[in-house]
Design a protein around this motif. Structure first.
Motif, PDB file in Angstrom:
ATOM      1  N   THR A 103       9.164   0.619  -3.617  1.00  0.00           N
ATOM      2  CA  THR A 103       9.342  -0.028  -2.314  1.00  0.00           C
ATOM      3  C   THR A 103       8.032  -0.657  -1.819  1.00  0.00           C
ATOM      4  OG1 THR A 103       8.893   2.042  -1.179  1.00  0.00           O
ATOM      5  CG2 THR A 103      11.195   1.558  -1.646  1.00  0.00           C
ATOM      6  N   MET A 156       0.789   3.807  -9.237  1.00  0.00           N
ATOM      7  CA  MET A 156       0.540   2.803  -8.189  1.00  0.00           C
ATOM      8  C   MET A 156      -0.957   2.587  -8.001  1.00  0.00           C
ATOM      9  SD  MET A 156       1.492   0.667  -5.958  1.00  0.00           S
ATOM     10  CE  MET A 156       3.265   0.808  -5.914  1.00  0.00           C
ATOM     11  N   LEU A 199       5.586   6.260   4.516  1.00  0.00           N
ATOM     12  CA  LEU A 199       5.633   7.419   3.617  1.00  0.00           C
ATOM     13  C   LEU A 199       6.488   8.557   4.153  1.00  0.00           C
ATOM     14  CD1 LEU A 199       4.452   8.826   1.032  1.00  0.00           C
ATOM     15  CD2 LEU A 199       2.754   9.838   2.548  1.00  0.00           C
TER      16      LEU A 199
HETATM   17  C1  LIG Z   1       7.089   2.986   0.743  1.00  0.00           C
HETATM   18  S1  LIG Z   1       5.619   2.938  -0.148  1.00  0.00           S
HETATM   19  C2  LIG Z   1       4.487   2.581   1.128  1.00  0.00           C
HETATM   20  C3  LIG Z   1       3.278   1.901   0.593  1.00  0.00           C
HETATM   21  C4  LIG Z   1       2.460   1.199   1.679  1.00  0.00           C
HETATM   22  N1  LIG Z   1       1.795   2.150   2.519  1.00  0.00           N
HETATM   23  C5  LIG Z   1       3.395   0.317   2.453  1.00  0.00           C
HETATM   24  O1  LIG Z   1       3.520   0.481   3.672  1.00  0.00           O
HETATM   25  O2  LIG Z   1       3.979  -0.548   1.827  1.00  0.00           O
HETATM   26  C6  LIG Z   1       5.358   4.579  -0.454  1.00  0.00           C
HETATM   27  C7  LIG Z   1       4.070   4.854  -1.200  1.00  0.00           C
HETATM   28  O3  LIG Z   1       3.920   6.256  -1.258  1.00  0.00           O
HETATM   29  C8  LIG Z   1       3.415   6.607  -2.497  1.00  0.00           C
HETATM   30  N2  LIG Z   1       3.770   7.999  -2.720  1.00  0.00           N
HETATM   31  C9  LIG Z   1       4.979   8.506  -3.041  1.00  0.00           C
HETATM   32  N3  LIG Z   1       4.923   9.851  -3.137  1.00  0.00           N
HETATM   33  C10 LIG Z   1       3.633  10.196  -2.845  1.00  0.00           C
HETATM   34  C11 LIG Z   1       2.946  11.432  -2.799  1.00  0.00           C
HETATM   35  N4  LIG Z   1       3.573  12.583  -3.081  1.00  0.00           N
HETATM   36  N5  LIG Z   1       1.642  11.448  -2.477  1.00  0.00           N
HETATM   37  C12 LIG Z   1       0.986  10.278  -2.213  1.00  0.00           C
HETATM   38  N6  LIG Z   1       1.582   9.068  -2.247  1.00  0.00           N
HETATM   39  C13 LIG Z   1       2.897   9.025  -2.560  1.00  0.00           C
HETATM   40  C14 LIG Z   1       4.077   5.631  -3.441  1.00  0.00           C
HETATM   41  O4  LIG Z   1       3.429   5.528  -4.679  1.00  0.00           O
HETATM   42  C15 LIG Z   1       4.035   4.345  -2.631  1.00  0.00           C
HETATM   43  O5  LIG Z   1       2.860   3.610  -2.837  1.00  0.00           O
END
Ligand SMILES: C[S@@+](CC[C@H](N)C(=O)[O-])C[C@H]1O[C@@H](n2cnc3c(N)ncnc32)[C@H](O)[C@@H]1O
Length: 282
Positions: free
Chosen positions: A12, A115, A170
């Motif tokens: 996403t 990522m 997030l």
């Molecule tokens: C919806 S995206 C949001 C990215 C960015 N902050 C944005 O607003 O577009 C969610 C992000 O959370 C990261 N993510 C997912 N699970 C995570 C975790 N357990 N710890 C840290 N980051 C995580 C994903 O890799 C992704 O980059």
């Protein structure tokens, strides 16, 4: 051991990254084939949502990004924050923009390994990494591993700097039991700095909203697509403030898009806004 693989959410970030870029908030460095494809696939749904509900996903993505920028800039200018960690950074352009604007700022972008590797490559290819703008691996679900919050903060951060943590897009991917564990840990680690703040977007539970059915359908679809437990955690503003106090934050302010319609370049929408930005200080 608890499941700490939430990488299904990661794709996403490409969509959001392209939305920012299409609206002049990001850089060409963050132009990706994945982002372009998702963006164009999403356009019919965005148009339909605008026609039916008076807003679209893009509306909230842009509202939250602008308001977070505003709140964080204020913390830098008025509270003297000089160290920022953007957790789950995805393709956020904020680190680049803020390092250009604030010469004393140290900015750490953090995400899951895949990522993060992509972000690091894009930043490196465009000469955008430096001693004060770095990337590090973090998994908010892990404890006592090299990527766990407390371990990363101890290893990577300067304990003498006023520090602010950002999450964007997030927290609503996790149920309350899971995400509150992260918030608890975060409040504890932030207390080790001369000042500590946490800024995030969140989507409350809008049971009263005229388009609740549309929201519920979207939540269901998003949970399915990302294999996650998309949850709207709070029923109202007071619940947000009370919960963050219990989690270890001394002061919480809730920012609502309508309060910025006249002053920030954010899109407005028909009906009440859906996203909130929370500003917490320990
Ligand atoms: C919806 S995206 C949001 C990215 C960015 N902050 C944005 O607003 O577009 C969610 C992000 O959370 C990261 N993510 C997912 N699970 C995570 C975790 N357990 N710890 C840290 N980051 C995580 C994903 O890799 C992704 O980059």
């Amino acid at each position: 051991m608890a499941n700490t693989d939430s990488s299904g959410i990661s794709f996403t970030a490409y969509y959001t990254g392209e939305v920012w870029r299409q609206h002049g908030l990001s850089l060409d460095a963050f132009k990706t084939p994945q982002g372009k494809t998702l963006y164009y696939l999403g356009q019919p749904f965005e148009k339909m949502a605008r026609a039916v509900a008076g807003f679209s996903t893009q509306t909230t993505l842009l509202q939250r990004h602008h308001i977070i920028d505003y709140v964080v800039k204020k913390a830098i200018k008025e509270q003297g924050v000089t160290q920022i960690v953007e957790i789950a950074c995805g393709l956020s352009p904020r680190g680049v923009r803020f390092c250009q604007e604030f010469p004393d700022l140290h900015y750490i972008e953090a995400d899951l390994p895949d990522m993060l590797a992509h972000k690091q490559r894009l930043l490196a290819e465009h000469g955008l990494l430096s001693k004060r703008h770095r990337v590090v691996g973090i998994n908010i679900l892990e404890e006592n591993t090299p990527d766990a919050l407390a371990v990363v903060f101890k290893r990577e951060l300067d304990p003498t700097r006023k520090t602010l943590v950002i999450t964007e897009g997030l927290i609503n991917y996790f149920d309350y039991a899971t995400i509150s564990g992260f918030w608890n840990n975060l409040a504890q680690v932030l207390k080790q700095f001369p000042a500590g703040a946490y800024v995030s977007d969140l989507y409350p539970n809008f049971t009263w909203h005229p388009v609740t059915k549309v929201i519920n359908a979207f939540v269901f679809g998003l949970a399915f697509a990302t294999q996650s437990r998309v949850t709207l955690h709070f029923n109202n503003q007071q619940e947000i403030i009370t919960s963050f106090k219990q989690l270890g934050f001394a002061h919480t302010q809730v920012h609502i898009p309508e309060a910025y319609y006249g002053s920030l370049a954010i899109p407005t929408q028909r009906g009440a806004s859906l996203v909130r930005v929370i500003e917490n200080w320990v």
